[in-house]
Scaffold this active site. Structure first.
Site, PDB file in Angstrom:
ATOM      1  N   CYS A  31      11.901 -17.751  56.004  1.00  0.00           N
ATOM      2  CA  CYS A  31      12.373 -17.401  53.894  1.00  0.00           C
ATOM      3  C   CYS A  31      13.384 -18.116  53.366  1.00  0.00           C
ATOM      4  O   CYS A  31      13.333 -18.619  52.071  1.00  0.00           O
ATOM      5  CB  CYS A  31      11.718 -16.302  53.116  1.00  0.00           C
ATOM      6  SG  CYS A  31      13.193 -15.015  53.808  1.00  0.00           S
TER       7      CYS A  31
ATOM      8  N   CYS B  51      14.228  -8.091  58.921  1.00  0.00           N
ATOM      9  CA  CYS B  51      14.214  -7.487  57.077  1.00  0.00           C
ATOM     10  C   CYS B  51      13.474  -6.627  57.286  1.00  0.00           C
ATOM     11  O   CYS B  51      13.628  -5.764  56.600  1.00  0.00           O
ATOM     12  CB  CYS B  51      13.476  -8.959  57.058  1.00  0.00           C
ATOM     13  SG  CYS B  51      13.426  -8.575  55.136  1.00  0.00           S
TER      14      CYS B  51
END
Length: 374
Positions: free
Chosen positions: A199, A101
């Site tokens: 997440c 990410c």
């Protein structure tokens, strides 16, 4: 400078943006929408990037008096982070989605768009430090608070990306001070809990989540000698170093717990053995990148001293490293002076010299002196 503040909705990014404003920069806040399921709200400290987080980010920007936008990066996130995570597990590797990410979303897609729009820097709430050397080149270093240091997950940043990176929390001695500052500034996120876990798997059940994405096939669990000691419902749901959930019907001869030593996806086999066999002394990495300009030994192939870290909150151990050409591709070879346990292909190894981050690689192979190559 024109600064784009990446606002996660947490206390760190809010204080970082506040400091950028206070420093006199022209700041714009942006929250990244990484999911097409915005109805999901945070549960305790699990997950991030939810509607609740976007609202918290908006409130912080409103208090600071800066513009606020939401950018939809959900398709890019799905392809570059979520699908990569699935593909890596399907191949028997253990990926780090936070590294991907940072690499592909927060400091590639975001920075690319920011520069195209005329911003000079991207500001985040990461605990890390950028230092400019005498020649004007930027280096990535650990933060002042080593307990909160996040330089490991930023090890994927390149020389070019560091030119536009801003980390206002670099010299902050503790997270408690950040929360106290947020309280003084009237930021509503002052006491908001930190996010944990992956997440996009907010309930923390990685095995259950993967079972819905990867076709699991039952297979054998064998010990280090190759003898079958149990069965599994899918090799892809295991990771090197795992002890729980093996459900072995045949106990070890010494009565001690067994750990996952290796995953062989082509054979659909999980190899287990005693904890001592998790010790690894040599690591080979691929997909190498350097945080800033590489040191001279990278070009010459000479061995250089360093410290190696394979987990975000793990210890860095003394090592020696070199870059080899293997079939036309660069490969990082790291010899550890202190053995590490539970090193899995797919993880990221980050190299340091002192507080400076030299670079990183994706672990391809590991070697134990007590075992054949994993």
């Amino acid at each position: 400078m024109r600064v784009l503040a990446a606002m996660s909705g947490g206390v760190d990014s809010a204080v970082a943006a506040a400091r950028a404003v206070e420093a006199g920069h022209d700041v714009v806040g942006v929250h990244l929408a990484l999911s097409r399921m915005p109805g999901t709200l945070r549960t305790g400290s699990r997950g991030c990037c939810t509607i609740e987080d976007s609202r918290d980010a908006y409130r912080a920007c409103d208090l600071l008096g800066i513009p606020f936008y939401v950018w939809d990066f959900s398709e890019r996130f799905q392809e570059d982070v979520v699908q990569d995570f699935i593909d890596e597990y399907a191949a028997g590797r253990t990926p780090n989605p936070c590294m991907r990410c940072n690499e592909r979303i927060k400091f590639a897609a975001l920075l690319e768009k920011a520069v195209a729009l005329g911003f000079d820097a991207v500001c985040t709430g990461h605990y890390a430090k950028v230092i400019t050397d005498a020649d004007g080149n930027r280096e990535l270093h650990r933060a002042a608070d080593w307990a909160k240091d996040q330089s490991y997950v930023l090890g994927v940043l390149t020389h070019e990306q560091l030119q536009h990176a801003m980390f206002p929390l670099a010299e902050t001695p503790s997270k408690a001070e950040v929360r106290a500052e947020a309280e003084r500034r009237g930021l509503s996120v002052a006491n908001k809990p930190d996010s944990h876990d992956i997440c996009f798997i907010p309930d923390g059940d990685t095995a259950g989540w993967l079972a819905e994405k990867i076709e699991m096939q039952p297979g054998d669990i064998v010990d280090e000698t190759g003898a079958k000691v149990g069965d599994h419902a899918g090799a892809n749901s295991f990771t090197v170093g795992q002890r729980r959930g093996l459900k072995l019907g045949r106990p070890a001869a010494d009565g001690k717990p067994r750990f996952v030593l290796e995953i062989r996806p082509k054979e659909n086999t999980v190899v287990v053995g005693p904890q001592a066999l998790l010790a690894v002394e040599e690591i080979r990495g691929i997909r190498i990148s350097w945080a800033g300009l590489p040191i001279a030994e990278v070009a010459t192939g000479e061995e250089f001293p360093c410290h190696a870290q394979v987990r975000a909150h793990g210890d860095a151990v003394p090592a020696r490293a070199r870059v080899e050409d293997v079939d036309g591709a660069a490969q990082l070879v790291v010899t550890l002076e202190e053995a590490m346990r539970g090193v899995a292909p797919g993880q990221t190894i980050v190299l340091y010299q002192g507080s400076r981050v030299l670079g990183q690689a994706t672990i391809d192979k590991a070697r134990s002196l007590q075992r054949v190559e994993l």
